[in-house]
Design a protein around this motif. Structure first.
Motif, PDB file in Angstrom:
ATOM      1  N   MET A 126       0.830  -1.199   0.000  1.00 32.84           N
ATOM      2  CA  MET A 126       0.000   0.000   0.000  1.00 32.84           C
ATOM      3  C   MET A 126       0.866   1.251   0.000  1.00 32.84           C
ATOM      4  O   MET A 126       0.674   2.173  -0.801  1.00 32.84           O
ATOM      5  CB  MET A 126      -0.946  -0.017   1.214  1.00 32.84           C
ATOM      6  CG  MET A 126      -1.856   1.199   1.332  1.00 32.84           C
ATOM      7  SD  MET A 126      -1.074   2.578   2.235  1.00 32.84           S
ATOM      8  CE  MET A 126      -0.945   1.876   3.888  1.00 32.84           C
ATOM      9  N   PHE A 127       1.853   1.307   0.913  1.00 26.65           N
ATOM     10  CA  PHE A 127       2.732   2.480   0.971  1.00 26.65           C
ATOM     11  C   PHE A 127       3.574   2.607  -0.300  1.00 26.65           C
ATOM     12  O   PHE A 127       3.714   3.701  -0.855  1.00 26.65           O
ATOM     13  CB  PHE A 127       3.656   2.398   2.189  1.00 26.65           C
ATOM     14  CG  PHE A 127       3.003   2.761   3.502  1.00 26.65           C
ATOM     15  CD1 PHE A 127       2.390   3.996   3.672  1.00 26.65           C
ATOM     16  CD2 PHE A 127       3.014   1.880   4.575  1.00 26.65           C
ATOM     17  CE1 PHE A 127       1.799   4.346   4.879  1.00 26.65           C
ATOM     18  CE2 PHE A 127       2.424   2.214   5.790  1.00 26.65           C
ATOM     19  CZ  PHE A 127       1.810   3.452   5.940  1.00 26.65           C
ATOM     20  N   ARG A 128       4.114   1.488  -0.762  1.00 24.20           N
ATOM     21  CA  ARG A 128       5.063   1.534  -1.883  1.00 24.20           C
ATOM     22  C   ARG A 128       4.360   1.706  -3.228  1.00 24.20           C
ATOM     23  O   ARG A 128       4.719   2.588  -4.016  1.00 24.20           O
ATOM     24  CB  ARG A 128       5.891   0.238  -1.889  1.00 24.20           C
ATOM     25  CG  ARG A 128       6.874   0.146  -3.049  1.00 24.20           C
ATOM     26  CD  ARG A 128       8.034   1.105  -2.883  1.00 24.20           C
ATOM     27  NE  ARG A 128       8.924   1.068  -4.036  1.00 24.20           N
ATOM     28  CZ  ARG A 128       9.047   2.033  -4.926  1.00 24.20           C
ATOM     29  NH1 ARG A 128       8.313   3.143  -4.830  1.00 24.20           N
ATOM     30  NH2 ARG A 128       9.900   1.925  -5.925  1.00 24.20           N
ATOM     31  N   HIS A 129       3.357   0.880  -3.504  1.00 33.18           N
ATOM     32  CA  HIS A 129       2.775   0.854  -4.851  1.00 33.18           C
ATOM     33  C   HIS A 129       1.517   1.718  -4.965  1.00 33.18           C
ATOM     34  O   HIS A 129       1.354   2.433  -5.959  1.00 33.18           O
ATOM     35  CB  HIS A 129       2.483  -0.588  -5.264  1.00 33.18           C
ATOM     36  CG  HIS A 129       3.713  -1.447  -5.281  1.00 33.18           C
ATOM     37  ND1 HIS A 129       4.749  -1.243  -6.165  1.00 33.18           N
ATOM     38  CD2 HIS A 129       4.082  -2.496  -4.495  1.00 33.18           C
ATOM     39  CE1 HIS A 129       5.711  -2.121  -5.941  1.00 33.18           C
ATOM     40  NE2 HIS A 129       5.324  -2.905  -4.935  1.00 33.18           N
ATOM     41  N   ASP A 130       0.626   1.651  -3.959  1.00 34.20           N
ATOM     42  CA  ASP A 130      -0.602   2.445  -4.057  1.00 34.20           C
ATOM     43  C   ASP A 130      -0.339   3.935  -3.839  1.00 34.20           C
ATOM     44  O   ASP A 130      -0.918   4.779  -4.518  1.00 34.20           O
ATOM     45  CB  ASP A 130      -1.640   1.961  -3.041  1.00 34.20           C
ATOM     46  CG  ASP A 130      -2.100   0.533  -3.303  1.00 34.20           C
ATOM     47  OD1 ASP A 130      -1.796   0.013  -4.396  1.00 34.20           O
ATOM     48  OD2 ASP A 130      -2.753  -0.053  -2.432  1.00 34.20           O
ATOM     49  N   LEU A 131       0.545   4.258  -2.884  1.00 40.90           N
ATOM     50  CA  LEU A 131       0.825   5.661  -2.582  1.00 40.90           C
ATOM     51  C   LEU A 131       2.107   6.166  -3.239  1.00 40.90           C
ATOM     52  O   LEU A 131       2.363   7.370  -3.245  1.00 40.90           O
ATOM     53  CB  LEU A 131       0.903   5.872  -1.061  1.00 40.90           C
ATOM     54  CG  LEU A 131      -0.390   5.590  -0.283  1.00 40.90           C
ATOM     55  CD1 LEU A 131      -0.182   5.840   1.208  1.00 40.90           C
ATOM     56  CD2 LEU A 131      -1.548   6.425  -0.801  1.00 40.90           C
ATOM     57  N   GLY A 132       2.930   5.268  -3.748  1.00 39.66           N
ATOM     58  CA  GLY A 132       4.130   5.689  -4.470  1.00 39.66           C
ATOM     59  C   GLY A 132       5.275   6.159  -3.597  1.00 39.66           C
ATOM     60  O   GLY A 132       6.164   6.875  -4.062  1.00 39.66           O
ATOM     61  N   PHE A 133       5.309   5.755  -2.328  1.00 42.96           N
ATOM     62  CA  PHE A 133       6.396   6.149  -1.431  1.00 42.96           C
ATOM     63  C   PHE A 133       7.673   5.389  -1.814  1.00 42.96           C
ATOM     64  O   PHE A 133       7.626   4.324  -2.436  1.00 42.96           O
ATOM     65  CB  PHE A 133       6.044   5.842   0.023  1.00 42.96           C
ATOM     66  CG  PHE A 133       4.975   6.743   0.613  1.00 42.96           C
ATOM     67  CD1 PHE A 133       4.348   7.725  -0.144  1.00 42.96           C
ATOM     68  CD2 PHE A 133       4.602   6.610   1.941  1.00 42.96           C
ATOM     69  CE1 PHE A 133       3.371   8.549   0.396  1.00 42.96           C
ATOM     70  CE2 PHE A 133       3.629   7.427   2.499  1.00 42.96           C
ATOM     71  CZ  PHE A 133       3.017   8.406   1.724  1.00 42.96           C
ATOM     72  N   GLY A 134       8.821   5.938  -1.424  1.00 41.87           N
ATOM     73  CA  GLY A 134      10.092   5.270  -1.659  1.00 41.87           C
ATOM     74  C   GLY A 134      10.167   3.938  -0.932  1.00 41.87           C
ATOM     75  O   GLY A 134       9.489   3.728   0.078  1.00 41.87           O
ATOM     76  N   CYS A 135      11.028   3.044  -1.430  1.00 45.74           N
ATOM     77  CA  CYS A 135      11.155   1.697  -0.833  1.00 45.74           C
ATOM     78  C   CYS A 135      11.491   1.764   0.647  1.00 45.74           C
ATOM     79  O   CYS A 135      10.869   1.098   1.478  1.00 45.74           O
ATOM     80  CB  CYS A 135      12.234   0.900  -1.562  1.00 45.74           C
ATOM     81  SG  CYS A 135      11.833   0.449  -3.245  1.00 45.74           S
ATOM     82  N   ASP A 136      12.525   2.558   0.982  1.00 48.52           N
ATOM     83  CA  ASP A 136      12.950   2.640   2.379  1.00 48.52           C
ATOM     84  C   ASP A 136      11.876   3.281   3.248  1.00 48.52           C
ATOM     85  O   ASP A 136      11.708   2.898   4.413  1.00 48.52           O
ATOM     86  CB  ASP A 136      14.258   3.426   2.483  1.00 48.52           C
ATOM     87  CG  ASP A 136      15.440   2.682   1.870  1.00 48.52           C
ATOM     88  OD1 ASP A 136      15.331   1.446   1.701  1.00 48.52           O
ATOM     89  OD2 ASP A 136      16.452   3.332   1.560  1.00 48.52           O
ATOM     90  N   VAL A 137      11.156   4.243   2.695  1.00 45.95           N
ATOM     91  CA  VAL A 137      10.070   4.893   3.437  1.00 45.95           C
ATOM     92  C   VAL A 137       8.964   3.887   3.715  1.00 45.95           C
ATOM     93  O   VAL A 137       8.464   3.770   4.843  1.00 45.95           O
ATOM     94  CB  VAL A 137       9.504   6.096   2.648  1.00 45.95           C
ATOM     95  CG1 VAL A 137       8.303   6.706   3.382  1.00 45.95           C
ATOM     96  CG2 VAL A 137      10.573   7.144   2.426  1.00 45.95           C
ATOM     97  N   ALA A 138       8.561   3.151   2.692  1.00 46.74           N
ATOM     98  CA  ALA A 138       7.506   2.156   2.849  1.00 46.74           C
ATOM     99  C   ALA A 138       7.910   1.092   3.872  1.00 46.74           C
ATOM    100  O   ALA A 138       7.100   0.660   4.699  1.00 46.74           O
ATOM    101  CB  ALA A 138       7.190   1.505   1.506  1.00 46.74           C
ATOM    102  N   ARG A 139       9.186   0.692   3.808  1.00 44.81           N
ATOM    103  CA  ARG A 139       9.676  -0.331   4.744  1.00 44.81           C
ATOM    104  C   ARG A 139       9.667   0.193   6.179  1.00 44.81           C
ATOM    105  O   ARG A 139       9.217  -0.500   7.106  1.00 44.81           O
ATOM    106  CB  ARG A 139      11.101  -0.743   4.334  1.00 44.81           C
ATOM    107  CG  ARG A 139      11.592  -1.997   5.036  1.00 44.81           C
ATOM    108  CD  ARG A 139      12.931  -2.434   4.481  1.00 44.81           C
ATOM    109  NE  ARG A 139      12.837  -2.856   3.091  1.00 44.81           N
ATOM    110  CZ  ARG A 139      13.385  -2.213   2.067  1.00 44.81           C
ATOM    111  NH1 ARG A 139      14.090  -1.122   2.264  1.00 44.81           N
ATOM    112  NH2 ARG A 139      13.254  -2.667   0.834  1.00 44.81           N
ATOM    113  N   LEU A 140      10.112   1.423   6.380  1.00 42.43           N
ATOM    114  CA  LEU A 140      10.165   2.002   7.719  1.00 42.43           C
ATOM    115  C   LEU A 140       8.749   2.228   8.268  1.00 42.43           C
ATOM    116  O   LEU A 140       8.463   1.910   9.433  1.00 42.43           O
ATOM    117  CB  LEU A 140      10.944   3.321   7.689  1.00 42.43           C
ATOM    118  CG  LEU A 140      11.117   4.056   9.032  1.00 42.43           C
ATOM    119  CD1 LEU A 140      11.785   3.164  10.072  1.00 42.43           C
ATOM    120  CD2 LEU A 140      11.925   5.335   8.831  1.00 42.43           C
TER     121      LEU A 140
END
Length: 308
Positions: A126-140
């Motif tokens: 959701m964070f990475r693909h739906d919202l387009g956040f960076g990988c490290d951001v989505a992981r954190l």
């Protein structure tokens, strides 16, 4: 009914962890420290709701501050579709119920063990693909907002994350419902359909939820009613705790008012604690929003009980 997806009105994606730290106003090294061992920042608490016991995970003050900032600065600004009513500012169980007033038939579907089934992989996607956040951001963010690889009940961020995980199904379902002349709303994981005959959309809801690896309730547990409910107009039609059989307004059912009355009657004779009094007053205040006459009688009953 709007079928807006968050990407139509979402804030600019957060691409770096430094940007995330700056946006929520917490040093990056502190976020990483908490995320590295987030499980120890929780305390388990169980609450009884009717005949069910719900397990909550309450963040300690340090993690709670982080999650509140994530909620306020990252999640709250995302505008959700009009069909979503749970955990959305300006919407409520009442706004959800009123969509379905005076319907010939109502169908209610919900996901089984919803929060336990929302795993960290779905939150990351959701964070990475739906919202387009960076990988490290989505992981954190995933590490900070999940516990034991699941979405925990009891945190300020979990309801909003649950909504965002399910938003991809909203647009598809809204289009199919609209084409069939069916009203559709969602209150977190509870999907309500209403119209002349919305039953043919049950399998569609099940298919859409399965794309998120979420099974639906198709039958109740032993001795309990099914959570998949089909309610014709001749039955009490209750949506998010409110009766919607009438055409003018949603009301609190007699059964729910009777439960408040029974709780007042069961108060101990040797004095009522502030906690008990606060809880019952809260339930009466809720009843007053929908049935002012009944609420006034409940208030008089409570005052009379306190004098005995």
């Amino acid at each position: 009914m709007s079928t807006a997806h968050p990407e139509e009105s979402r804030p600019k994606p957060i691409l770096s962890t430094r940007d995330l730290a700056s946006r929520i106003g917490i040093p990056l090294d502190k976020l990483r420290r908490i995320a590295s061992d987030v499980e120890r920042y929780y305390t388990e608490r169980s609450i009884k709701k009717g005949d069910k016991v719900r397990r909550l995970w309450i963040p300690n003050p340090e993690l709670m501050d982080v999650l509140r900032r994530i909620q306020r600065k990252v999640l709250s600004p995302i505008v959700l579709p009009e069909s979503v009513h749970g955990a959305v500012r300006g919407r409520s169980p009442k706004s959800n119920a009123e969509i379905h007033l005076s319907s010939r038939c109502i169908v209610k579907v919900d996901a089984r063990k919803f929060f336990d089934k929302v795993r960290h992989g779905a939150v990351y996607r959701m964070f990475r693909h739906d919202l387009g956040f960076g990988c490290d951001v989505a992981r954190l963010l995933t590490r900070l907002t999940t516990r034991d690889a699941r979405l925990p009940q009891g945190t300020p961020t979990s309801p909003s994350i649950a909504n965002l995980v399910l938003v991809p199904i909203d647009g598809t379902l809204a289009k199919k419902a609209s084409a069939a002349g069916i009203q559709c709303t969602r209150f977190v994981d509870d999907v309500t359909l209403s119209g002349d005959d919305p039953r043919h959309l049950i399998n569609e809801v099940a298919k859409l939820l399965s794309t998120r690896r979420l099974p639906i309730h198709r039958r109740g547990a032993m001795g309990k009613p099914s959570k998949l409910q089909i309610l014709p107009r001749t039955f009490p039609q209750e949506v998010t705790g409110l009766l919607v059989n009438g055409s003018s307004r949603a009301t609190l059912s007699k059964a729910r008012r009777d439960k408040i009355r029974a709780a007042i009657h069961q108060l101990p004779d040797d004095g009522v604690t502030k906690k008990e009094l606060r809880k019952i007053n809260g339930r009466i205040a809720h009843a007053k929003r929908f049935n002012s006459g009944s609420a006034a009688r409940l208030e008089r009953q409570l005052k009379s009980r306190q004098k005995t």
